[in-house]
Motif scaffolding. Structure first.
Motif, mmCIF file in Angstrom:
data_model
loop_
_atom_site.group_PDB
_atom_site.id
_atom_site.type_symbol
_atom_site.label_atom_id
_atom_site.label_comp_id
_atom_site.label_asym_id
_atom_site.label_seq_id
_atom_site.Cartn_x
_atom_site.Cartn_y
_atom_site.Cartn_z
ATOM 1 N N ALA A 63 0.833 -1.203 0.000
ATOM 2 C CA ALA A 63 0.000 0.000 0.000
ATOM 3 C C ALA A 63 0.872 1.258 0.000
ATOM 4 N N CYS A 67 0.997 4.041 -3.002
ATOM 5 C CA CYS A 67 0.741 5.465 -2.745
ATOM 6 C C CYS A 67 1.894 6.333 -3.233
ATOM 7 N N ILE A 76 -7.142 5.488 1.761
ATOM 8 C CA ILE A 76 -6.978 4.089 2.166
ATOM 9 C C ILE A 76 -8.179 3.783 3.048
#
Length: 82
Positions: A63, A67, A76
């Motif tokens: 994640a 990003c 998120i």
């Protein structure tokens, strides 16, 4: 257009059996719809997470990297089931 990531996680067998992951999935999709953003990546995990010890978990690393490379990701999303 802004985009979102979604994270659904359970830590116990009881949560897994009670379909908590499915319910979390429904909740994060509803949040994305309300925000008007597509979910470009979703993680659904059955894993324990110790406080302060989870920063190297594969989903969190992925994640963070997404990003960094995709500036369209503005959210998120995660669901807490109490």
């Amino acid at each position: 257009m802004d985009e979102a990531l979604a994270l659904c996680r359970v830590s116990s067998k009881e949560q897994l059996i009670s379909n908590s992951l499915d319910l979390q999935g429904v909740n994060v999709r509803a949040m994305a719809e309300e925000l008007g953003v597509p979910i470009v990546k979703k993680w659904a995990l059955h894993t324990s997470s110790k406080k302060g010890k989870n920063l190297k978990r594969r989903d969190l690393v992925e994640a963070r990297n997404l990003c960094r490379t995709n500036k369209k990701i503005k959210y998120i999303l995660f669901a807490l089931l109490l």
